[in-house]
Design an enzyme around this catalytic site. Structure first.
Site, PDB file in Angstrom:
ATOM      1  N   ASP A 187     -13.983 110.383  36.831  1.00 29.73           N
ATOM      2  CA  ASP A 187     -13.396 109.897  35.713  1.00 29.73           C
ATOM      3  C   ASP A 187     -12.423 110.913  34.945  1.00 29.73           C
ATOM      4  O   ASP A 187     -12.418 111.989  35.189  1.00 29.73           O
ATOM      5  CB  ASP A 187     -14.748 109.307  34.983  1.00 29.73           C
ATOM      6  CG  ASP A 187     -15.528 110.550  34.063  1.00 29.73           C
ATOM      7  OD1 ASP A 187     -15.342 111.588  34.798  1.00 29.73           O
ATOM      8  OD2 ASP A 187     -16.103 110.465  33.273  1.00 29.73           O
ATOM      9  N   HIS A 232     -15.056 109.761  45.235  1.00 29.98           N
ATOM     10  CA  HIS A 232     -15.103 108.918  44.020  1.00 29.98           C
ATOM     11  C   HIS A 232     -14.444 109.816  43.139  1.00 29.98           C
ATOM     12  O   HIS A 232     -14.824 110.205  42.244  1.00 29.98           O
ATOM     13  CB  HIS A 232     -16.332 108.682  43.548  1.00 29.98           C
ATOM     14  CG  HIS A 232     -16.371 107.616  42.337  1.00 29.98           C
ATOM     15  ND1 HIS A 232     -16.141 106.301  42.596  1.00 29.98           N
ATOM     16  CD2 HIS A 232     -16.320 107.686  41.004  1.00 29.98           C
ATOM     17  CE1 HIS A 232     -16.324 105.343  41.307  1.00 29.98           C
ATOM     18  NE2 HIS A 232     -16.320 106.685  40.419  1.00 29.98           N
ATOM     19  N   ASP A 261     -19.782 108.179  52.522  1.00 34.76           N
ATOM     20  CA  ASP A 261     -18.363 108.703  52.402  1.00 34.76           C
ATOM     21  C   ASP A 261     -17.815 107.477  52.010  1.00 34.76           C
ATOM     22  O   ASP A 261     -16.578 107.092  52.814  1.00 34.76           O
ATOM     23  CB  ASP A 261     -17.747 109.565  53.437  1.00 34.76           C
ATOM     24  CG  ASP A 261     -16.520 110.065  53.063  1.00 34.76           C
ATOM     25  OD1 ASP A 261     -15.784 110.243  51.831  1.00 34.76           O
ATOM     26  OD2 ASP A 261     -15.662 110.555  54.121  1.00 34.76           O
ATOM     27  N   GLU A 318     -19.081 111.173  44.339  1.00 37.30           N
ATOM     28  CA  GLU A 318     -17.907 111.730  43.185  1.00 37.30           C
ATOM     29  C   GLU A 318     -17.924 113.226  43.356  1.00 37.30           C
ATOM     30  O   GLU A 318     -18.484 114.043  43.900  1.00 37.30           O
ATOM     31  CB  GLU A 318     -18.647 111.352  41.798  1.00 37.30           C
ATOM     32  CG  GLU A 318     -17.783 111.407  40.618  1.00 37.30           C
ATOM     33  CD  GLU A 318     -17.797 110.864  39.352  1.00 37.30           C
ATOM     34  OE1 GLU A 318     -18.996 110.138  39.484  1.00 37.30           O
ATOM     35  OE2 GLU A 318     -17.071 110.830  38.416  1.00 37.30           O
TER      36      GLU A 318
HETATM   37  O1  G3I Z   1     -34.462 114.362  34.431  1.00 37.80           O
HETATM   38  C1  G3I Z   1     -34.830 113.417  35.639  1.00 37.80           C
HETATM   39  C2  G3I Z   1     -36.015 113.901  36.376  1.00 37.80           C
HETATM   40  O2  G3I Z   1     -37.029 114.112  35.505  1.00 37.80           O
HETATM   41  C3  G3I Z   1     -36.341 113.029  37.599  1.00 37.80           C
HETATM   42  O3  G3I Z   1     -37.353 113.609  38.308  1.00 37.80           O
HETATM   43  C4  G3I Z   1     -35.120 112.799  38.325  1.00 37.80           C
HETATM   44  C5  G3I Z   1     -35.489 111.773  39.302  1.00 37.80           C
HETATM   45  O4  G3I Z   1     -34.391 110.988  39.954  1.00 37.80           O
HETATM   46  O5  G3I Z   1     -34.238 112.224  37.643  1.00 37.80           O
HETATM   47  C6  G3I Z   1     -33.887 112.860  36.445  1.00 37.80           C
HETATM   48  O6  G3I Z   1     -32.796 112.285  35.783  1.00 37.80           O
HETATM   49  C7  G3I Z   1     -31.333 112.569  36.479  1.00 37.80           C
HETATM   50  C8  G3I Z   1     -30.218 112.955  35.583  1.00 37.80           C
HETATM   51  O7  G3I Z   1     -29.038 112.953  35.919  1.00 37.80           O
HETATM   52  C9  G3I Z   1     -30.675 114.493  35.449  1.00 37.80           C
HETATM   53  O8  G3I Z   1     -30.193 115.385  36.097  1.00 37.80           O
HETATM   54  C10 G3I Z   1     -31.164 110.933  36.516  1.00 37.80           C
HETATM   55  O9  G3I Z   1     -31.847 110.413  37.781  1.00 37.80           O
HETATM   56  C11 G3I Z   1     -29.590 110.852  37.183  1.00 37.80           C
HETATM   57  O10 G3I Z   1     -29.312 109.640  36.977  1.00 37.80           O
HETATM   58  C12 G3I Z   1     -28.871 111.720  36.311  1.00 37.80           C
HETATM   59  O11 G3I Z   1     -27.425 111.470  36.966  1.00 37.80           O
HETATM   60  C13 G3I Z   1     -26.386 112.082  36.086  1.00 37.80           C
HETATM   61  C14 G3I Z   1     -25.176 110.999  36.283  1.00 37.80           C
HETATM   62  O12 G3I Z   1     -24.081 111.506  35.409  1.00 37.80           O
HETATM   63  C15 G3I Z   1     -25.688 109.544  35.542  1.00 37.80           C
HETATM   64  O13 G3I Z   1     -26.122 109.894  34.120  1.00 37.80           O
HETATM   65  C16 G3I Z   1     -25.971 113.234  36.674  1.00 37.80           C
HETATM   66  O14 G3I Z   1     -26.901 114.354  36.626  1.00 37.80           O
HETATM   67  C17 G3I Z   1     -24.576 113.867  36.204  1.00 37.80           C
HETATM   68  O15 G3I Z   1     -24.091 114.796  36.846  1.00 37.80           O
HETATM   69  C18 G3I Z   1     -23.755 112.515  36.145  1.00 37.80           C
HETATM   70  O16 G3I Z   1     -22.447 112.964  35.506  1.00 37.80           O
HETATM   71  C19 G3I Z   1     -21.145 111.953  35.545  1.00 37.80           C
HETATM   72  C20 G3I Z   1     -21.080 111.861  34.035  1.00 37.80           C
HETATM   73  O17 G3I Z   1     -21.915 111.089  33.497  1.00 37.80           O
HETATM   74  C21 G3I Z   1     -19.512 111.333  33.947  1.00 37.80           C
HETATM   75  N1  G3I Z   1     -18.457 112.077  35.005  1.00 37.80           N
HETATM   76  C22 G3I Z   1     -18.774 111.986  36.262  1.00 37.80           C
HETATM   77  C23 G3I Z   1     -20.109 112.758  36.293  1.00 37.80           C
HETATM   78  C24 G3I Z   1     -20.582 112.960  37.750  1.00 37.80           C
HETATM   79  O18 G3I Z   1     -21.065 112.007  38.594  1.00 37.80           O
HETATM   80  O1  9MR Z   2     -16.633 105.607  37.891  1.00 35.48           O
HETATM   81  C1  9MR Z   2     -17.690 105.997  37.119  1.00 35.48           C
HETATM   82  C2  9MR Z   2     -18.132 107.437  37.549  1.00 35.48           C
HETATM   83  O2  9MR Z   2     -16.977 108.316  37.232  1.00 35.48           O
HETATM   84  C3  9MR Z   2     -19.309 108.075  36.550  1.00 35.48           C
HETATM   85  O3  9MR Z   2     -19.804 109.109  37.091  1.00 35.48           O
HETATM   86  C4  9MR Z   2     -20.488 106.796  37.064  1.00 35.48           C
HETATM   87  C5  9MR Z   2     -21.781 107.501  36.184  1.00 35.48           C
HETATM   88  O4  9MR Z   2     -22.480 106.383  35.651  1.00 35.48           O
HETATM   89  O5  9MR Z   2     -20.091 105.689  36.676  1.00 35.48           O
HETATM   90  C6  9MR Z   2     -19.083 105.259  37.384  1.00 35.48           C
HETATM   91  O6  9MR Z   2     -18.622 104.064  37.012  1.00 35.48           O
HETATM   92  C7  9MR Z   2     -19.237 103.047  37.575  1.00 35.48           C
HETATM   93  C8  9MR Z   2     -20.255 102.264  36.240  1.00 35.48           C
HETATM   94  O7  9MR Z   2     -21.298 103.328  35.799  1.00 35.48           O
HETATM   95  C9  9MR Z   2     -21.050 100.961  36.996  1.00 35.48           C
HETATM   96  N1  9MR Z   2     -20.124 100.188  37.454  1.00 35.48           N
HETATM   97  C10 9MR Z   2     -19.072 100.644  38.516  1.00 35.48           C
HETATM   98  C11 9MR Z   2     -18.492 101.957  38.163  1.00 35.48           C
HETATM   99  C12 9MR Z   2     -17.695 102.612  39.204  1.00 35.48           C
HETATM  100  O8  9MR Z   2     -16.774 101.777  39.933  1.00 35.48           O
END
Ligand code: G3I
Ligand code: 9MR
Length: 565
Positions: free
Chosen positions: A177, A487, A533, A542
């Site tokens: 993103d 991604h 992939d 991503e």
């Molecule tokens: O903390 C809980 C833990 O207690 C539990 O056991 C575990 C089970 O799945 O989940 C943990 O939480 C997770 C959290 O990350 C902490 O690591 C969530 O499930 C998981 O959905 C969450 O994912 C994060 C994701 O954003 C969605 O919020 C990723 O760590 C994080 O790297 C990712 O970051 C995104 C940014 O928001 C937007 N830019 C891209 C980036 C990479 O995808």
């Molecule tokens: O494209 C988004 C990605 O960069 C973020 O890490 C991710 C985390 O929530 O979300 C992606 O966007 C998705 C959105 O959350 C849900 N609808 C589909 C989007 C991707 O096509």
């Protein structure tokens, strides 16, 4: 990457086969590395290693017994090629199976990987065009100038009411993103600067061919400065607080940066952002201190920014980030702030010598770091500075790192794949979880160099470089089978078939949070096989700056620490 027609798209999406055949590290090993490979169960019990493309045998041996690996639920047999140390290109042959992908042994096995993983940050720069002379086929126009950013309601203050326009250009896009998040920047900048600090020989002569190459700083420091400059602008000069993120209201479409024109906002100041900022700045002030002649005043400015952010956090110890209702981008929210306080405290204590910053080390646990749990980074710094600590503190640091190493090495030794992944590592960004585990093992090795500790770290790097039940390297452009559809908006929206190189993808994630929106299924529900992939897969495919940073660190560390003969 131009959209393909559907049937072709399914084939090209490369839904990974769960049978990789003989699985190897597809990038290579240094001569003195521990070199494990795996093969599926079968009739033949012997293997031979041949010079690539020939039948000239250089090593023979027996495969181990088939054993099931918990994360994949599949049986596998191991072989140890460590005795083979002569540089060259090889293949592994087992009767009845296809030959392995090429195995390379080279004294500079990770030099190109380290450079490409660092160059990936350049490719993710905001607010600047990437010129053909630096970016080759991935050249692109500038996007997101971020010179007119609005203060969001959640961030309004007396000096900067809602709608105030501020400038916060530069920085790296977080991931696939186009938003910029302080929490995730903190660990990223720290990890990159630690790589330079611990292994300068890998970076000193490196020419990344970025716009600053050839100036008065090593390229790695120039690249990190690009993000530090942005981070500094995220601090409110009035009170030292730090905005949590600079973001659109919603994610941009799948367009090139120049075509993404939504309003940009700075959103809510948070305690986590202030502390991660303070830690990264305090560390950076030490790293830039020897460059006073090149950048007069920079080190002091970074330290001052760190102190002010810390003071703000003391006055606002529980400003947990709460996503405002009109903001829909990544939240990097974190309720547990003890680790952020401890990490920032350690960095400020080491940089200033002032005891008021020192956390209670006896009560600080150790684990592999991640964006939401940064206490491991405190132990990295303490390990680096242990010789200047009191005898008692030094003993605590030593004990923590040895404990971590012992537990993780035992787990590695017992694993059917000789890969010390833990069940909890398989989540969003699992490849980086594995590399951060390797990073911590490397801290233990630097304190007490025991070969099995380096071997356990190598196993984790092997995993992301293709010695994996899916038989695919997880770094774009590196390996015989690599991610083709990350991604990553620029990689998807441009006209180049190959994705931007040097990016680590998120990796297997049994959460499969994106599965509903994907036109093709995941290979499996098993933790180590939950990977796709395909561009749709933001939860497993991503890219992200905090994932690439430990790739840079671990590749540089193994390049520096592994015996070259
Ligand atoms: O903390 C809980 C833990 O207690 C539990 O056991 C575990 C089970 O799945 O989940 C943990 O939480 C997770 C959290 O990350 C902490 O690591 C969530 O499930 C998981 O959905 C969450 O994912 C994060 C994701 O954003 C969605 O919020 C990723 O760590 C994080 O790297 C990712 O970051 C995104 C940014 O928001 C937007 N830019 C891209 C980036 C990479 O995808
Ligand atoms: O494209 C988004 C990605 O960069 C973020 O890490 C991710 C985390 O929530 O979300 C992606 O966007 C998705 C959105 O959350 C849900 N609808 C589909 C989007 C991707 O096509």
């Amino acid at each position: 990457m131009k959209r393909l027609l559907l049937p072709l798209a399914l084939a090209a999406a490369g839904v990974a086969a769960a049978d990789p055949g003989i699985a190897v590290n597809q990038v290579g090993w240094l001569p003195g590395a521990a070199k494990w490979i795996t093969a599926p169960p079968g009739e033949a019990t012997a293997y031979r290693v041949v010079k690539a493309g020939t039948d000239v045998v250089v090593l023979r041996g027996q495969l181990g017994p088939a054993r099931v690996w918990e994360p994949s639920g599949e049986p596998v047999r191991l072989a140890d090629l460590s005795a083979l140390r002569t540089p060259g290109d090889y293949e592994v042959v087992i009767d009845g199976l296809p030959r392995s992908p090429r195995v390379r042994i080279a004294a500079d096995a990770y030099a190109a990987l380290t450079a490409a993983a660092l160059k990936a940050f350049y490719f993710n720069r905001a607010s600047t065009p990437l010129l053909p002379e630096h970016a080759g086929p991935w050249a692109r126009a500038a996007g997101h100038p971020d010179d007119r950013v609005l203060v969001h309601t959640s961030a309004a203050s007396a000096e900067r009411p809602e709608g105030t326009v501020i400038a916060a250009p530069q920085g790296w896009y977080d991931a696939g993103d186009y938003n910029k998040y302080v929490v995730n920047s903190g660990i990223t900048v720290y990890t990159l600067l630690a790589a330079w600090e611990h292994f300068p020989e890998v970076f000193r002569a490196q020419r990344l061919n970025i716009p600053e190459s050839g100036n008065d700083l090593p390229d790695v420091l120039d690249e990190v400065m690009w993000n530090l400059s942005w981070m500094l602008a995220m601090q409110d000069p009035a009170d030292g607080g730090v905005y949590h993120k600079l973001t659109n209201k919603g994610f941009d479409g799948v367009v090139m940066p120049a075509d993404a024109r939504g309003e940009r906002y700075v959103v809510q100041k948070s305690t986590a952002a202030a502390l991660d900022f303070a830690a990264a700045m305090a560390h950076a002030s030490r790293v830039f201190a020897p460059f006073e002649a090149q950048r007069p005043g920079l080190s002091a400015r970074l330290l001052q920014a760190a102190r002010r952010a810390w003071d703000w956090a003391q006055a606002h110890p529980r400003e947990v980030y709460r996503q405002p209702p009109d903001i829909h981008t990544g939240d990097y929210g974190d309720e547990q702030l003890d680790d952020e306080f401890a990490w920032a405290g350690v960095e400020l204590w080491i940089s200033t010598g002032e005891a008021r910053y020192r956390p209670d080390l006896e009560r600080l646990a150790i684990n592999a770091p991640g964006w939401s749990d940064v206490k491991g980074l405190a132990w990295v710094t303490l390990g680096q500075h242990r010789r200047h600590l009191s005898q008692n503190d030094n003993a605590v640091v030593h004990a923590r790192l040895m404990n971590f190493a012992q537990e993780n090495t035992a787990h590695w030794q017992a694993s059917a794949w000789r890969i010390g992944a833990r069940a909890g590592d398989y989540g969003w960004g699992s490849n980086a979880a594995l590399l951060n585990r390797a990073l911590m093992l490397i801290q233990a090795y630097r304190v007490s160099p025991r070969p099995e500790v380096l071997a356990a770290a190598q196993g984790l790097l092997d995993h992301v470089l293709g010695r994996h039940p899916l038989g695919q390297s997880m770094v774009t452009g590196f390996g015989s089978r690599t991610p083709m559809h990350p991604h990553h908006r620029p990689s998807e929206a441009d006209d180049v078939a190959a994705p931007v190189p040097g990016f680590l993808v998120g990796g297997p994630n049994p959460g499969q949070q994106d599965a509903q929106g994907c036109p093709v299924p995941y290979a499996s529900k098993r933790p180590a096989l939950s990977y796709l992939d395909h561009f749709c897969s933001y939860a497993s495919n991503e890219v992200a700056i905090n994932w690439n940073a430990p790739l840079v660190y671990v590749a540089a560390a193994l390049q520096a620490l592994t015996p070259k003969k």
